[in-house]
Design a protein around this motif. Structure first.
Motif, PDB file in Angstrom:
ATOM      1  N   ALA A 184     -80.513   1.323 -25.688  1.00  0.00           N
ATOM      2  CA  ALA A 184     -81.223   0.809 -24.510  1.00  0.00           C
ATOM      3  C   ALA A 184     -81.053   1.736 -23.315  1.00  0.00           C
ATOM      4  N   LEU A 185     -79.836   2.248 -23.101  1.00  0.00           N
ATOM      5  CA  LEU A 185     -79.604   3.138 -21.968  1.00  0.00           C
ATOM      6  C   LEU A 185     -80.313   4.472 -22.144  1.00  0.00           C
ATOM      7  N   TYR A 199     -78.957  -0.764 -15.550  1.00  0.00           N
ATOM      8  CA  TYR A 199     -77.746  -1.545 -15.835  1.00  0.00           C
ATOM      9  C   TYR A 199     -77.855  -2.937 -15.216  1.00  0.00           C
ATOM     10  N   GLU A 200     -78.253  -3.012 -13.955  1.00  0.00           N
ATOM     11  CA  GLU A 200     -78.341  -4.308 -13.281  1.00  0.00           C
ATOM     12  C   GLU A 200     -79.429  -5.181 -13.888  1.00  0.00           C
ATOM     13  N   ALA A 201     -80.545  -4.565 -14.282  1.00  0.00           N
ATOM     14  CA  ALA A 201     -81.615  -5.345 -14.897  1.00  0.00           C
ATOM     15  C   ALA A 201     -81.142  -6.014 -16.178  1.00  0.00           C
ATOM     16  N   ILE A 202     -80.412  -5.259 -16.981  1.00  0.00           N
ATOM     17  CA  ILE A 202     -79.879  -5.836 -18.222  1.00  0.00           C
ATOM     18  C   ILE A 202     -78.850  -6.918 -17.898  1.00  0.00           C
ATOM     19  N   VAL A 211     -70.344  -6.694 -24.075  1.00  0.00           N
ATOM     20  CA  VAL A 211     -70.288  -5.257 -24.324  1.00  0.00           C
ATOM     21  C   VAL A 211     -71.033  -4.489 -23.240  1.00  0.00           C
ATOM     22  N   HIS A 212     -72.231  -4.946 -22.875  1.00  0.00           N
ATOM     23  CA  HIS A 212     -72.974  -4.264 -21.820  1.00  0.00           C
ATOM     24  C   HIS A 212     -72.167  -4.222 -20.528  1.00  0.00           C
ATOM     25  N   GLU A 213     -71.521  -5.324 -20.170  1.00  0.00           N
ATOM     26  CA  GLU A 213     -70.836  -5.409 -18.886  1.00  0.00           C
ATOM     27  C   GLU A 213     -69.464  -4.748 -18.887  1.00  0.00           C
TER      28      GLU A 213
END
Length: 321
Positions: A184-185, A199-202, A211-213
Motif C-alpha cells: 500500500a505504501l 499514512y493518516e488516510a489509512i 501493524v499499520h500504526e
C-alpha cells in the motif's frame, strides 16, 4: 512465588523486567552473561543452569527462540520437576511440541502452561502486552496473579496447546498485514501521494490496523526497527502453515507469504529487521519509502496497570464457571 526466567532476548528481557518492576522474586538465566549481569544489577538473582533454576523456583518461565531451544532447556530441567512446580512456556512454539513437553512435565507431577504474548516489544516493556494461556482452569487461576504482573490482557484459551495455535494465527495475520502495508505504501508513493498524508488516510479509515500504526511508522522513518527479524517471521508463519497442512487445508495466501519471507531472507539475510521486507519492492521500483516526522522505534504510551482476564462474550460460563 519464586520465579525463574530463561531467555532475556528482545521479548524475554522486557517480560522479566516487568516482573522485577512489580516486585516479583526473579532469578534469571541466559546464554549471554552480560544480559544476566544487567538483571543482577537491578536486583534479580542468577542461576548457573536450567536444572538449578527449576530446583530453586516454584515457577520457571521460558522465552526462547525456537521449539528446539525450549526442548533442550526442558530436557535439562525435567529431573527437578515435581509436584508444586509450574513451567510457563512464553516462546512462540509448535502446538504439538508444547503438548509433548507438557506430558513430560505432568508425568512428574508438575503443571505446564503455554502462554505466548502478543502486542509488540514496546508493550512487553511496559507490562501492557496481551497474554494467551493454555492449560486447565485450576492451573490458570494459580498462575493468573503472576501473568497479571507480566501483561495487561490475559485470555484463557483452553487446554494446553491452544494458546500456541492462536499465537501463530495472530502472527500469521500480522505478517499478511505487513506485506499488504508495504504494498500500500509503495503503491501510494508510485501514484504520487504524499506519504505522510497516505499514512493518516489509512490510519483514519477502514484500512487501518495495529501493524499499520506500528510497523508502518518505523518503515516511514527508515529505521525499520520493530525488534523482530525475518527468521522469526519465517518460523512463525511456517508453524501456521504446518497447522494448516496437518488439517488438510488448501490455503492460498499462506504459501505465498512463506515464499515472500524466504525470498527476503535470501536477499537480505535471516537477521534483517522484518519491516525491511519492503526493500524487495523498493529495490524493484527504485522508490524510497520514507517520510519525515515518524519515530525510529515504537514506545508504549498506555499507562501500566494491573492485568486482567479477558472473557470472550457468550462463553463466560464455559471459561470461568
Amino acid at each position: 512465588m519464586k520465579v525463574g526466567f530463561i531467555g532475556l532476548g528482545n521479548v524475554g528481557g522486557k517480560l522479566a523486567g516487568s516482573l522485577l518492576r512489580n516486585d516479583v522474586d526473579v532469578t534469571v538465566l541466559d546464554q549471554k552473561p552480560e544480559l544476566v549481569a544487567a538483571f543482577v544489577e537491578r536486583g534479580a538473582g542468577s542461576a548457573a543452569s536450567a536444572v538449578e533454576l527449576m530446583r530453586a523456583c516454584d515457577a520457571v518461565i521460558t522465552c526462547l527462540s525456537s521449539p528446539a531451544a525450549s526442548a533442550a532447556v526442558m530436557a535439562e530441567m525435567l529431573p527437578e520437576v515435581g509436584p508444586g512446580k509450574v513451567w510457563l512456556e512464553m516462546s512462540t512454539t509448535d502446538e504439538a511440541e508444547i503438548r509433548r513437553l507438557a506430558v513430560l512435565v505432568e508425568e512428574r507431577g508438575g503443571k505446564a502452561v503455554d502462554c505466548p504474548v502478543s502486542g509488540g516489544c514496546h508493550r512487553a516493556d511496559t507490562g501492557n502486552i496481551s497474554i494467551f494461556a493454555g492449560c486447565d482452569r485450576e492451573t490458570f487461576e494459580r498462575v493468573l496473579p503472576l501473568l497479571q504482573r507480566l501483561g495487561r490482557r490475559i485470555l484463557h484459551t483452553g487446554p494446553i496447546g491452544t494458546a500456541s495455535v492462536l499465537k501463530v494465527v495472530t502472527n500469521y495475520l500480522a505478517t499478511a498485514n505487513l506485506i499488504s502495508v508495504c504494498e500500500a505504501l509503495v503503491t501510494s508513493k508510485a501514484a504520487g501521494m504524499d506519504l505522510n498524508i497516505a499514512y493518516e488516510a489509512i490510519k483514519i479509515s477502514s484500512g487501518t490496523s495495529f501493524v499499520h500504526e506500528t510497523e508502518g511508522q518505523v518503515i516511514l522513518n527508515g529505521s525499520r526497527d520493530i525488534s523482530f527479524t525475518l527468521d522469526l517471521v519465517a518460523k512463525d508463519i511456517g508453524l501456521f502453515q504446518a497447522i494448516a497442512e496437518r488439517a488438510g487445508l488448501p490455503l492460498e495466501l499462506s504459501p505465498l507469504l512463506n515464499e515472500i519471507i524466504r525470498d527476503g531472507q535470501a536477499r537480505y539475510g535471516p537477521r534483517e529487521l522484518s519491516p525491511n521486507i519492503i526493500r524487495r519492492l523498493e529495490d524493484a521500483t527504485g522508490l524510497e519509502i520514507r517520510a519525515p516526522g515518524f519515530p525510529a522505534e515504537m514506545t508504549d504510551d498506555e499507562p501500566e496497570a494491573p492485568g486482567y482476564e479477558v472473557v470472550p462474550g457468550g462463553t463466560r460460563s464455559d471459561l470461568v464457571g
